[in-house]
Design an enzyme around this catalytic site. Structure first.
Site, PDB file in Angstrom:
ATOM      1  CE  LYS A 268      -6.605  14.335   5.045  1.00 19.97           C
ATOM      2  NZ  LYS A 268      -6.849  13.168   4.157  1.00 19.97           N
TER       3      LYS A 268
ATOM      4  NE  ARG B 182      -7.615  13.617  -0.200  1.00 19.20           N
ATOM      5  CZ  ARG B 182      -6.345  13.335   0.025  1.00 19.20           C
ATOM      6  NH1 ARG B 182      -5.759  12.288  -0.565  1.00 19.20           N
ATOM      7  NH2 ARG B 182      -5.638  14.050   0.846  1.00 19.20           N
TER       8      ARG B 182
ATOM      9  CG  ASN C 142      -0.116  -6.217  -1.293  1.00 22.14           C
ATOM     10  OD1 ASN C 142       0.151  -5.028  -1.474  1.00 22.14           O
ATOM     11  ND2 ASN C 142      -0.353  -6.710  -0.105  1.00 22.14           N
TER      12      ASN C 142
ATOM     13  CG  MET D  66      -2.751   6.570  -6.808  1.00 20.09           C
ATOM     14  SD  MET D  66      -2.821   8.264  -7.423  1.00 20.09           S
ATOM     15  CE  MET D  66      -3.858   9.022  -6.185  1.00 20.09           C
TER      16      MET D  66
ATOM     17  CB  THR E 152       5.235   8.068  -3.012  1.00 18.37           C
ATOM     18  OG1 THR E 152       5.717   6.740  -3.192  1.00 18.37           O
ATOM     19  CG2 THR E 152       6.350   8.953  -2.501  1.00 18.37           C
ATOM     20  CG  ASP E 153       1.398   9.686   1.674  1.00 17.35           C
ATOM     21  OD1 ASP E 153       2.416   9.051   2.032  1.00 17.35           O
ATOM     22  OD2 ASP E 153       0.274   9.462   2.153  1.00 17.35           O
TER      23      ASP E 153
ATOM     24  CE  LYS F 165       4.553   6.330   3.188  1.00 19.84           C
ATOM     25  NZ  LYS F 165       3.113   6.606   3.204  1.00 19.84           N
TER      26      LYS F 165
HETATM   27  P1  NAD Z   1      -2.550   0.019   4.417  1.00 20.22           P
HETATM   28  O1  NAD Z   1      -1.689   0.041   5.632  1.00 20.22           O
HETATM   29  O2  NAD Z   1      -3.955  -0.397   4.527  1.00 20.22           O
HETATM   30  O3  NAD Z   1      -1.853  -0.910   3.287  1.00 20.22           O
HETATM   31  C1  NAD Z   1      -0.473  -0.800   3.020  1.00 20.22           C
HETATM   32  C2  NAD Z   1      -0.129  -1.371   1.675  1.00 20.22           C
HETATM   33  O4  NAD Z   1       1.283  -1.233   1.471  1.00 20.22           O
HETATM   34  C3  NAD Z   1      -0.410  -2.847   1.538  1.00 20.22           C
HETATM   35  O5  NAD Z   1      -0.569  -3.148   0.177  1.00 20.22           O
HETATM   36  C4  NAD Z   1       0.861  -3.478   2.094  1.00 20.22           C
HETATM   37  O6  NAD Z   1       1.058  -4.795   1.641  1.00 20.22           O
HETATM   38  C5  NAD Z   1       1.901  -2.531   1.528  1.00 20.22           C
HETATM   39  N1  NAD Z   1       3.101  -2.396   2.353  1.00 20.22           N
HETATM   40  C6  NAD Z   1       3.174  -2.278   3.693  1.00 20.22           C
HETATM   41  N2  NAD Z   1       4.470  -2.130   4.077  1.00 20.22           N
HETATM   42  C7  NAD Z   1       5.197  -2.145   2.938  1.00 20.22           C
HETATM   43  C8  NAD Z   1       6.595  -2.050   2.653  1.00 20.22           C
HETATM   44  N3  NAD Z   1       7.482  -1.869   3.629  1.00 20.22           N
HETATM   45  N4  NAD Z   1       6.995  -2.114   1.368  1.00 20.22           N
HETATM   46  C9  NAD Z   1       6.102  -2.260   0.369  1.00 20.22           C
HETATM   47  N5  NAD Z   1       4.778  -2.365   0.570  1.00 20.22           N
HETATM   48  C10 NAD Z   1       4.322  -2.299   1.841  1.00 20.22           C
HETATM   49  O7  NAD Z   1      -2.415   1.483   3.792  1.00 20.22           O
HETATM   50  P2  NAD Z   1      -3.410   2.223   2.812  1.00 20.22           P
HETATM   51  O8  NAD Z   1      -4.374   3.019   3.613  1.00 20.22           O
HETATM   52  O9  NAD Z   1      -3.925   1.286   1.786  1.00 20.22           O
HETATM   53  O10 NAD Z   1      -2.402   3.281   2.142  1.00 20.22           O
HETATM   54  C11 NAD Z   1      -1.434   2.853   1.205  1.00 20.22           C
HETATM   55  C12 NAD Z   1      -0.473   4.000   0.926  1.00 20.22           C
HETATM   56  O11 NAD Z   1      -1.186   5.089   0.334  1.00 20.22           O
HETATM   57  C13 NAD Z   1       0.201   4.584   2.154  1.00 20.22           C
HETATM   58  O12 NAD Z   1       1.564   4.840   1.836  1.00 20.22           O
HETATM   59  C14 NAD Z   1      -0.531   5.888   2.393  1.00 20.22           C
HETATM   60  O13 NAD Z   1       0.267   6.840   3.084  1.00 20.22           O
HETATM   61  C15 NAD Z   1      -0.826   6.299   0.985  1.00 20.22           C
HETATM   62  N6  NAD Z   1      -1.946   7.239   0.817  1.00 20.22           N
HETATM   63  C16 NAD Z   1      -1.817   8.182  -0.150  1.00 20.22           C
HETATM   64  C17 NAD Z   1      -2.846   9.092  -0.351  1.00 20.22           C
HETATM   65  C18 NAD Z   1      -2.724  10.117  -1.443  1.00 20.22           C
HETATM   66  O14 NAD Z   1      -3.550  11.015  -1.520  1.00 20.22           O
HETATM   67  N7  NAD Z   1      -1.780   9.987  -2.335  1.00 20.22           N
HETATM   68  C19 NAD Z   1      -4.003   9.036   0.443  1.00 20.22           C
HETATM   69  C20 NAD Z   1      -4.113   8.025   1.385  1.00 20.22           C
HETATM   70  C21 NAD Z   1      -3.084   7.121   1.574  1.00 20.22           C
END
Ligand code: NAD
Length: 332
Positions: free
Chosen positions: A78, A121, A170, A230, A232-233, A237
């Site tokens: 990916k 996923r 949030n 979920m 922190t990737d 973070k």
């Molecule tokens: P998004 O940008 O749509 O939403 C971000 C979220 O984090 C919102 O709830 C926002 O209010 C909050 N946020 C933004 N800045 C912040 C900060 N500085 N401190 C605290 N909270 C903050 O993103 P998303 O697509 O919903 O993804 C959310 C997280 O999940 C990201 O960190 C992304 O990298 C991670 N992610 C993880 C996986 C995995 O497999 N584990 C997969 C996809 C995304």
């Protein structure tokens, strides 16, 4: 251009985002992710080292996640990342494409849109953890986060236990009504609460934010809670108090990622736990680890997101889209 496949040129399938959403259901995704976590724990599937780079343009993070699942015959990568300015353009911040290769010949088999599949996923990952680790009598779901992934997480989690209520927090409260609307659609009571109240009420918690500091403190989590971290990737973070790791029984999709780019990175760096304290969720799926051992135990799942999850759901998308005549085939 569409052409007939030959042994020399088997052709390339192209599966659009729209088709992915049509052909890969939440339950397909759950099954594919559960199977690949099991294969990883058996040593039948493994992820290659992740590349993720700040490219110094458009504030973007770009990289590759790849692997090989010998059991599921999925080989690929990916590629994509995070473009923070996309939201203003009406696009998702996460953009990715999955490339599937024939493991017998190395030929490129399919190009599959990765945006919907990433969300579905990732939701399957937390929901596999809930299915295997949460108390059966869990009734209150706590959601920390309200971004793009959160509604997928909520929909998938809601299918795992007989939840009655969602409590949510949030950092940007204006984003919560969208999550509330999904809860309402699912027939679940919804309440926006403080972080502390969320911990006091929730039986299952999902954290899915881009936070770099703890949003949930260890003392706020009640005994018996299952928490799926979920968001922190990436290195740096952090969503939960690292002290929680010393109190919880810790599981992960992949230990190597969990301790480097996952939520466990901070507890590991501070010596609160060691790598040996983390169990692959696949061991629970395969029945080689019992999972939750008491009603009071706190279970924590560190879902870092592995390339094999992407390949697993992309393989479903390619197979079903081809069967239903929804894939475009081109000669290479
Ligand atoms: P998004 O940008 O749509 O939403 C971000 C979220 O984090 C919102 O709830 C926002 O209010 C909050 N946020 C933004 N800045 C912040 C900060 N500085 N401190 C605290 N909270 C903050 O993103 P998303 O697509 O919903 O993804 C959310 C997280 O999940 C990201 O960190 C992304 O990298 C991670 N992610 C993880 C996986 C995995 O497999 N584990 C997969 C996809 C995304």
């Amino acid at each position: 251009m569409t052409s007939s496949p030959t042994p020399e040129n088997a052709g390339l399938l192209i599966i659009s985002e729209e088709v992915c959403a049509q052909v890969v259901s939440r339950s397909d995704s759950f099954d594919a992710v559960e199977a690949v976590f099991g294969a990883m724990a058996r040593g039948d599937a493994y992820n290659f080292p992740v590349i993720r780079e700040a490219i110094g343009y458009a504030d973007a993070l770009y990289g590759f996640k790849s692997g090989f699942d010998r059991a599921g015959k999925a080989l690929g990568v990916k590629s994509g990342g995070f473009w923070p300015g996309n939201m203003e353009k009406g696009l998702t911040n996460h953009q990715s494409t999955i490339f599937l290769f024939n493991p017998d010949t190395g030929q490129l088999q399919a190009l599959v849109g990765g945006n919907y599949l990433t969300a579905v996923r990732t939701a399957a990952s937390s929901s596999v953890s809930i299915a295997h680790l949460a108390r059966k009598d869990a009734r209150v779901l706590g959601m920390v986060g309200a971004g793009h992934q959160s509604t997928f997480q909520l929909r998938a989690a809601a299918e795992q236990r007989a939840f009655k209520k969602v409590v949510a927090w949030n950092p940007h409260p204006d984003m919560l009504p969208k999550l509330g609307a999904v809860a309402e659609e699912l027939g679940l009571e919804f309440e926006a609460v403080s972080q502390e109240a969320l911990g006091a009420q929730a039986d299952v918690i999902i954290t899915i934010t881009s936070a770099f500091e703890p949003l949930m403190m260890a003392d706020w989590i009640k005994p018996g809670t299952h928490i799926a971290c979920m968001g922190t990737d990436t290195k740096g973070k952090m969503e939960v108090d690292k002290a929680l790791f010393a109190r919880a029984t810790v599981f992960a999709d992949e230990i190597a990622q969990s301790i480097t780019i996952g939520e466990a990175q901070h507890a590991i760096a501070d010596g609160l736990i060691t790598e040996g304290d983390i169990t692959p969720i696949g061991d629970v799926i395969n029945g080689t680890h019992a999972g939750r051992s008491s009603d009071d135990e706190i279970t924590l799942f560190d879902g870092t997101g592995v390339g094999l999850q992407d390949l697993a759901v992309a393989s479903v998308a390619a197979r079903v889209a081809e069967e239903k005549g929804l894939a475009t085939r081109v000669a290479l």
